[in-house]
Design a protein around this motif. Sequence first.
Motif, PDB file in Angstrom:
ATOM      1  N   GLN A   1       0.830  -1.217   0.000  1.00 28.80           N
ATOM      2  CA  GLN A   1       0.000   0.000   0.000  1.00 28.80           C
ATOM      3  C   GLN A   1       0.860   1.260   0.000  1.00 28.80           C
ATOM      4  N   ILE A   2       1.853   1.272  -0.899  1.00 28.76           N
ATOM      5  CA  ILE A   2       2.692   2.439  -1.092  1.00 28.76           C
ATOM      6  C   ILE A   2       2.697   2.768  -2.589  1.00 28.76           C
ATOM      7  N   ALA A   3       3.255   3.889  -2.947  1.00 33.74           N
ATOM      8  CA  ALA A   3       3.299   4.283  -4.358  1.00 33.74           C
ATOM      9  C   ALA A   3       4.400   3.509  -5.081  1.00 33.74           C
ATOM     10  N   PRO A   4       4.134   3.061  -6.300  1.00 35.11           N
ATOM     11  CA  PRO A   4       5.185   2.396  -7.078  1.00 35.11           C
ATOM     12  C   PRO A   4       6.416   3.287  -7.178  1.00 35.11           C
ATOM     13  N   GLY A   5       7.585   2.696  -7.021  1.00 34.76           N
ATOM     14  CA  GLY A   5       8.818   3.471  -7.075  1.00 34.76           C
ATOM     15  C   GLY A   5       9.307   3.932  -5.719  1.00 34.76           C
ATOM     16  N   ASN A   6       8.436   3.894  -4.700  1.00 39.27           N
ATOM     17  CA  ASN A   6       8.882   4.242  -3.352  1.00 39.27           C
ATOM     18  C   ASN A   6       9.938   3.236  -2.896  1.00 39.27           C
ATOM     19  N   PRO A   7      10.886   3.674  -2.090  1.00 42.33           N
ATOM     20  CA  PRO A   7      11.953   2.756  -1.676  1.00 42.33           C
ATOM     21  C   PRO A   7      11.470   1.680  -0.693  1.00 42.33           C
ATOM     22  N   VAL A   8      12.016   0.500  -0.858  1.00 43.23           N
ATOM     23  CA  VAL A   8      11.760  -0.614   0.059  1.00 43.23           C
ATOM     24  C   VAL A   8      13.086  -1.283   0.374  1.00 43.23           C
ATOM     25  N   LEU A   9      13.137  -1.931   1.520  1.00 41.93           N
ATOM     26  CA  LEU A   9      14.272  -2.767   1.884  1.00 41.93           C
ATOM     27  C   LEU A   9      13.963  -4.183   1.438  1.00 41.93           C
ATOM     28  N   ARG A  10      14.860  -4.769   0.636  1.00 41.17           N
ATOM     29  CA  ARG A  10      14.680  -6.144   0.182  1.00 41.17           C
ATOM     30  C   ARG A  10      15.740  -7.017   0.847  1.00 41.17           C
ATOM     31  N   VAL A  11      15.269  -8.105   1.466  1.00 42.25           N
ATOM     32  CA  VAL A  11      16.173  -9.027   2.171  1.00 42.25           C
ATOM     33  C   VAL A  11      16.025 -10.426   1.590  1.00 42.25           C
ATOM     34  N   GLU A  12      17.149 -11.038   1.257  1.00 41.09           N
ATOM     35  CA  GLU A  12      17.168 -12.420   0.785  1.00 41.09           C
ATOM     36  C   GLU A  12      17.780 -13.272   1.893  1.00 41.09           C
ATOM     37  N   SER A  13      17.101 -14.352   2.256  1.00 39.25           N
ATOM     38  CA  SER A  13      17.601 -15.171   3.358  1.00 39.25           C
ATOM     39  C   SER A  13      17.201 -16.633   3.200  1.00 39.25           C
ATOM     40  N   LEU A  14      17.778 -17.458   4.053  1.00 40.60           N
ATOM     41  CA  LEU A  14      17.454 -18.877   4.111  1.00 40.60           C
ATOM     42  C   LEU A  14      16.911 -19.187   5.500  1.00 40.60           C
ATOM     43  N   ASP A  15      15.825 -19.943   5.568  1.00 40.14           N
ATOM     44  CA  ASP A  15      15.315 -20.436   6.850  1.00 40.14           C
ATOM     45  C   ASP A  15      15.934 -21.801   7.112  1.00 40.14           C
ATOM     46  N   LEU A  16      16.408 -21.998   8.342  1.00 45.04           N
ATOM     47  CA  LEU A  16      17.029 -23.265   8.709  1.00 45.04           C
ATOM     48  C   LEU A  16      16.272 -23.915   9.862  1.00 45.04           C
ATOM     49  N   ALA A  17      16.186 -25.230   9.835  1.00 42.59           N
ATOM     50  CA  ALA A  17      15.600 -26.010  10.921  1.00 42.59           C
ATOM     51  C   ALA A  17      16.639 -27.052  11.329  1.00 42.59           C
ATOM     52  N   ASP A  18      17.113 -26.942  12.561  1.00 38.98           N
ATOM     53  CA  ASP A  18      18.191 -27.822  13.036  1.00 38.98           C
ATOM     54  C   ASP A  18      19.379 -27.818  12.077  1.00 38.98           C
ATOM     55  N   GLY A  19      19.687 -26.640  11.545  1.00 39.25           N
ATOM     56  CA  GLY A  19      20.848 -26.479  10.688  1.00 39.25           C
ATOM     57  C   GLY A  19      20.632 -26.819   9.226  1.00 39.25           C
ATOM     58  N   LYS A  20      19.448 -27.300   8.867  1.00 42.96           N
ATOM     59  CA  LYS A  20      19.162 -27.680   7.491  1.00 42.96           C
ATOM     60  C   LYS A  20      18.318 -26.604   6.814  1.00 42.96           C
ATOM     61  N   VAL A  21      18.702 -26.235   5.576  1.00 45.00           N
ATOM     62  CA  VAL A  21      17.930 -25.240   4.829  1.00 45.00           C
ATOM     63  C   VAL A  21      16.579 -25.832   4.435  1.00 45.00           C
ATOM     64  N   VAL A  22      15.499 -25.149   4.819  1.00 47.74           N
ATOM     65  CA  VAL A  22      14.154 -25.637   4.495  1.00 47.74           C
ATOM     66  C   VAL A  22      13.368 -24.655   3.630  1.00 47.74           C
ATOM     67  N   SER A  23      13.863 -23.422   3.508  1.00 46.93           N
ATOM     68  CA  SER A  23      13.161 -22.477   2.649  1.00 46.93           C
ATOM     69  C   SER A  23      14.084 -21.357   2.211  1.00 46.93           C
ATOM     70  N   VAL A  24      13.710 -20.762   1.081  1.00 51.42           N
ATOM     71  CA  VAL A  24      14.423 -19.613   0.528  1.00 51.42           C
ATOM     72  C   VAL A  24      13.448 -18.438   0.551  1.00 51.42           C
ATOM     73  N   CYS A  25      13.845 -17.332   1.160  1.00 51.81           N
ATOM     74  CA  CYS A  25      12.906 -16.240   1.421  1.00 51.81           C
ATOM     75  C   CYS A  25      13.341 -14.914   0.791  1.00 51.81           C
ATOM     76  N   THR A  26      12.344 -14.156   0.378  1.00 53.96           N
ATOM     77  CA  THR A  26      12.532 -12.775  -0.043  1.00 53.96           C
ATOM     78  C   THR A  26      11.541 -11.928   0.738  1.00 53.96           C
ATOM     79  N   GLN A  27      12.030 -10.880   1.403  1.00 52.11           N
ATOM     80  CA  GLN A  27      11.164 -10.028   2.209  1.00 52.11           C
ATOM     81  C   GLN A  27      11.313  -8.571   1.773  1.00 52.11           C
ATOM     82  N   TYR A  28      10.190  -7.852   1.792  1.00 54.21           N
ATOM     83  CA  TYR A  28      10.178  -6.433   1.450  1.00 54.21           C
ATOM     84  C   TYR A  28       9.599  -5.647   2.630  1.00 54.21           C
ATOM     85  N   PHE A  29      10.291  -4.583   3.032  1.00 49.22           N
ATOM     86  CA  PHE A  29       9.848  -3.729   4.125  1.00 49.22           C
ATOM     87  C   PHE A  29       9.810  -2.281   3.631  1.00 49.22           C
TER      88      PHE A  29
END
Length: 243
Positions: free
Chosen positions: A121-149
Amino acid sequence: MTARITRPTGIPLWMQIETTLSREILSRKLTGRLPNEQALAERFSVNRHTVRQAIQSLQQKGLIRIERGRGTFVQEEMIAYRLGKSSRFSHSLSDQHLVSDVDIQSSHFEPASEPVANLLQIAPGNPVLRVESLDLADGKVVSVCTQYFPLPRFDGFIDIYRASRSTSDAFKNFGIASFQRVLSRISARLPNPEVAAALRQGKQQPVLYIESVYADTNGAPIEYGITRFSGDSVQIEVLPEGL
């Protein structure tokens, strides 16, 4: 121990048995080799055909595997992701006594694309923080994530996120003690080579593609996230309060 099956509910007996066994598997109460059909029939006070239907459903969901000549075994690596209004993947891991962690791969600022802007719910072109990460469960990669703030509201967020390794804890530093999921979209897609490599699976094997939008108590979106899970290791459960 005999389990009570509620017959008047209108839900088929095999489905009630399947639900009970599924919960026991996902909570790690039932591990290793599954009791044979006769033992399960006695436990639930039903015939073996009813048990067989429940077993077939569990197999189709990937919760168990049948090994010819050996028996039926629980798929130990299956993880339940319970989608609720205020739950995150780390909460599901904690409930299943798994150690959760986040491996932040990269972060940068970028102008919001139209789809991202609409969801936040912001205007297109407004700045966002993009984070790329991996979720781990007991040290094992279980998901690949992209988050926008959205920015500038979350200026400095990445430093706190890296230190806490928890989105929820980072939000608290911005005065957001509680939040809720306002959108969940689930689909199956083929992964790109990088996602397939991170999940250690083939490029032709679909992943569970989950989009989520979280909002603060005033209803303002605070995060749009995309999570890609291997369908062989994660089962999605939509809780009634998450509908």
